[in-house]
Scaffold this motif. Structure first.
Motif, short mmCIF file in Angstrom:
data_model
loop_
_atom_site.label_atom_id
_atom_site.label_comp_id
_atom_site.label_asym_id
_atom_site.label_seq_id
_atom_site.Cartn_x
_atom_site.Cartn_y
_atom_site.Cartn_z
N PHE A 93 0.85 -1.19 0.00
CA PHE A 93 0.00 0.00 0.00
C PHE A 93 0.89 1.24 0.00
N ARG A 94 0.33 2.36 -0.48
CA ARG A 94 1.06 3.62 -0.56
C ARG A 94 0.35 4.67 0.28
N TRP A 95 1.13 5.59 0.80
CA TRP A 95 0.56 6.70 1.56
C TRP A 95 1.44 7.93 1.38
N PHE A 96 0.86 9.08 1.61
CA PHE A 96 1.57 10.34 1.51
C PHE A 96 1.74 10.89 2.92
N GLY A 97 2.97 11.01 3.35
CA GLY A 97 3.18 11.51 4.71
C GLY A 97 4.54 11.21 5.27
N TYR A 98 4.55 10.54 6.42
CA TYR A 98 5.76 10.39 7.22
C TYR A 98 5.88 8.96 7.75
N LYS A 99 7.01 8.72 8.42
CA LYS A 99 7.22 7.48 9.15
C LYS A 99 7.64 7.81 10.58
N LEU A 100 7.07 7.06 11.51
CA LEU A 100 7.52 7.11 12.89
C LEU A 100 8.40 5.90 13.13
N HIS A 101 9.69 6.14 13.43
CA HIS A 101 10.64 5.07 13.74
C HIS A 101 10.77 5.02 15.26
N LEU A 102 10.39 3.90 15.85
CA LEU A 102 10.24 3.84 17.29
C LEU A 102 11.03 2.68 17.88
N LEU A 103 11.80 3.00 18.92
CA LEU A 103 12.51 1.99 19.71
C LEU A 103 11.78 1.85 21.03
N VAL A 104 11.39 0.61 21.38
CA VAL A 104 10.61 0.39 22.61
C VAL A 104 11.24 -0.70 23.45
N ASP A 105 10.92 -0.67 24.73
CA ASP A 105 11.27 -1.78 25.62
C ASP A 105 10.32 -2.93 25.31
N ALA A 106 10.89 -4.09 24.93
CA ALA A 106 10.07 -5.20 24.46
C ALA A 106 9.33 -5.90 25.57
N HIS B 291 8.24 -4.38 28.69
CA HIS B 291 7.22 -3.52 29.30
C HIS B 291 6.40 -2.76 28.27
N GLU B 292 6.82 -2.80 26.99
CA GLU B 292 6.10 -2.17 25.90
C GLU B 292 5.94 -0.67 26.13
N LEU B 293 7.08 -0.02 26.37
CA LEU B 293 7.11 1.42 26.57
C LEU B 293 8.20 2.04 25.70
N PRO B 294 8.01 3.24 25.17
CA PRO B 294 8.98 3.87 24.27
C PRO B 294 10.32 4.14 24.94
N MET B 295 11.37 4.15 24.11
CA MET B 295 12.72 4.47 24.57
C MET B 295 13.30 5.66 23.80
N THR B 296 13.12 5.67 22.48
CA THR B 296 13.50 6.82 21.67
C THR B 296 12.77 6.73 20.34
N PHE B 297 12.82 7.80 19.56
CA PHE B 297 12.06 7.82 18.31
C PHE B 297 12.65 8.85 17.36
N LEU C 164 19.26 6.19 15.47
CA LEU C 164 18.41 5.99 16.63
C LEU C 164 19.20 5.47 17.82
N MET C 165 20.02 4.45 17.58
CA MET C 165 20.78 3.86 18.67
C MET C 165 21.86 4.80 19.17
N GLN C 166 22.44 5.59 18.27
CA GLN C 166 23.45 6.57 18.69
C GLN C 166 22.83 7.67 19.54
N THR C 167 21.64 8.13 19.13
CA THR C 167 20.94 9.14 19.92
C THR C 167 20.57 8.59 21.29
N PHE C 168 20.09 7.36 21.32
CA PHE C 168 19.70 6.77 22.60
C PHE C 168 20.91 6.62 23.52
N ALA C 169 22.04 6.17 22.98
CA ALA C 169 23.25 6.01 23.80
C ALA C 169 23.73 7.36 24.34
N GLU C 170 23.56 8.41 23.54
CA GLU C 170 23.98 9.75 23.97
C GLU C 170 23.06 10.31 25.04
N LYS C 171 21.75 10.13 24.85
CA LYS C 171 20.77 10.70 25.77
C LYS C 171 20.57 9.85 27.02
#
Length: 414
Positions: free
Chosen positions: A175-188, A190-196, A212-219
């Motif tokens: 399928f196709r869409w016009f817009g954006y992507k949310l790239h999300l890293l979560v704790d598997a 507890h199912e809670l976000p970690m970075t995005f 994403l992983m570099q940002t998470f390691a920095e923050k």
């Protein structure tokens, strides 16, 4: 920090009588001081008809009450005195106008203010890591589509940051869409976000793992990801090499890349095959190497050639049997630290669907996909508000020791 007092009632009582109970819980868990200081400094000595703290609380309330547009938010504020009170507005006369909200959102999406909002997100991640000691050890990564508040078929696009994207749905159809992507890293677990991060829809998912992983390691240097789960689109070799250097076990299915059959000498899951045609036995990971032994010597099969078969010279003269070692460092994509053919891989990889459930909650009760603004910065702000609401609710539940309720969001909306 939210400081409005509700008086007379305990927290448990407020849950029973107040339809905005979750909004109270969320606002009490999030500290917007840094954002408010930046906005106040920019305004200087100008008019203060609508305090910035009140405006931010209204935006959080719009997520809780599922009011994606400014007009819907204003209508909710007019009709619901309890909602208005929790946002810090004393009377219907003090409700901000639509133009006031528009100006505020424009100010909030300027780089410094938006960065401060992201800092609030990372502060909540830090709080979760203190409340959940194993938070972040097993993480899952995925991308989900976000449709723009714009038509991509027009010659003059109203959202110039949006792009056309294409992917397969859960049934395997494109399928196709016009817009954006949310790239999300979560704790598997507890199912809670970690970075995005948010990108245009035409960006390749596999290219987002490293930033994403570099940002998470920095923050979040206090959180060490031990296992990262992702689908096969994240299997470029550089991703495996990065994770190996960071002491992270990246678990993804092997992308066949147009290869129709398994490589000679291996099963389709990259398990080496011995001279007799049977897969070798995996006996462990040691110092960067995967170690395999003859299946007859480990008791998994009976050697078809016997102890002194004519083919024995092709195996090993050692009483330990044929032994092979494969370097994960040199063949990071081909050989996962947790081999794909093992039960441990299958058990861990089954947790990857956690990120899909988080995306579902964000796009369901928390309206992350109900975009009514245009431009990457405003889309990012809207999704960030949904993420803050989810995490603020979880922190509030954990603080109240309601551990079983950290993922319950449906009660947030009446």
């Amino acid at each position: 920090m939210y400081i409005r007092q509700i008086g007379m009632f305990s927290f448990e009582d407020s849950l029973k009588i107040d339809p905005n109970d979750r909004l109270l819980l969320v606002l009490d868990s999030i500290d917007f001081e840094g954002v408010v200081r930046i906005l106040d400094k920019k305004r200087g000595k100008g008019r203060n008809d609508y305090p910035h703290r009140v405006m931010i609380q209204c935006l959080i309330g719009s997520i809780v009450n599922r009011s994606p547009s400014i007009s819907q938010l204003i209508e909710q504020l007019r009709q619901n005195p309890g909602f208005r009170y929790l946002c810090g507005i004393d009377s219907s006369m003090g409700i901000p106008t639509e133009s006031a909200f528009s100006r505020f959102i424009a100010n909030l999406t300027e780089p410094e203010a938006l960065a401060a909002m992201e800092d609030v997100f990372h502060q909540l991640v830090t709080q979760l890591s203190k409340l959940l000691p194993d938070y972040g050890q097993i993480a899952a990564l995925d991308a989900t589509h976000i449709e723009a508040f714009s038509r991509g078929t027009r010659k003059n696009l109203s959202d110039r940051d949006a792009r056309w994207g294409k992917k397969k749905d859960h049934t395997g159809n494109w399928f196709r869409w016009f817009g954006y992507k949310l790239h999300l890293l979560v704790d598997a677990k507890h199912e809670l976000p970690m970075t995005f991060t948010i990108t245009s829809a035409n960006e390749n998912d596999g290219e987002q793992l490293l930033p994403l992983m570099q940002t998470f390691a920095e923050k979040q240097p206090e959180i060490q990801v031990k296992t990262l789960l992702a689908d096969s689109i994240y299997d470029p070799t550089k991703n495996y090499q990065f994770c190996f250097e960071q002491d992270i076990a990246l678990l993804t299915p092997l992308n066949p890349r147009k290869r129709k059959e398994a490589e000679a000498g291996f099963t389709k899951d990259q398990q080496p095959v011995g001279t007799c045609g049977h897969p070798l036995t995996f006996v462990g990971y040691d110092n960067g190497f995967l170690k395999y032994r003859c299946p007859a010597k480990t008791g998994h099969i009976q050697c078809p050639f016997g102890d002194f078969g004519e083919m024995s010279s092709f195996c090993s003269d050692s009483p330990y049997g044929l032994t092979l070692k494969y370097s994960v460092r040199q063949h990071a994509r081909k050989f996962c630290r947790v081999p794909r053919h093992t039960k441990k891989f299958k058990r861990l990889y089954s947790m990857r669907t956690s990120v899909e459930r988080v995306n579902s909650r964000l796009k369901g009760p928390l309206i992350a996909d109900k975009i009514t603004h245009r431009g990457l910065a405003k889309v990012k702000l809207h999704i960030l508000l949904s993420l803050l609401t989810m995490m603020g609710s979880a922190v509030g539940m954990l603080t109240k020791e309601r551990f079983a309720d950290i993922r319950k969001l449906t009660a947030m909306v009446a």
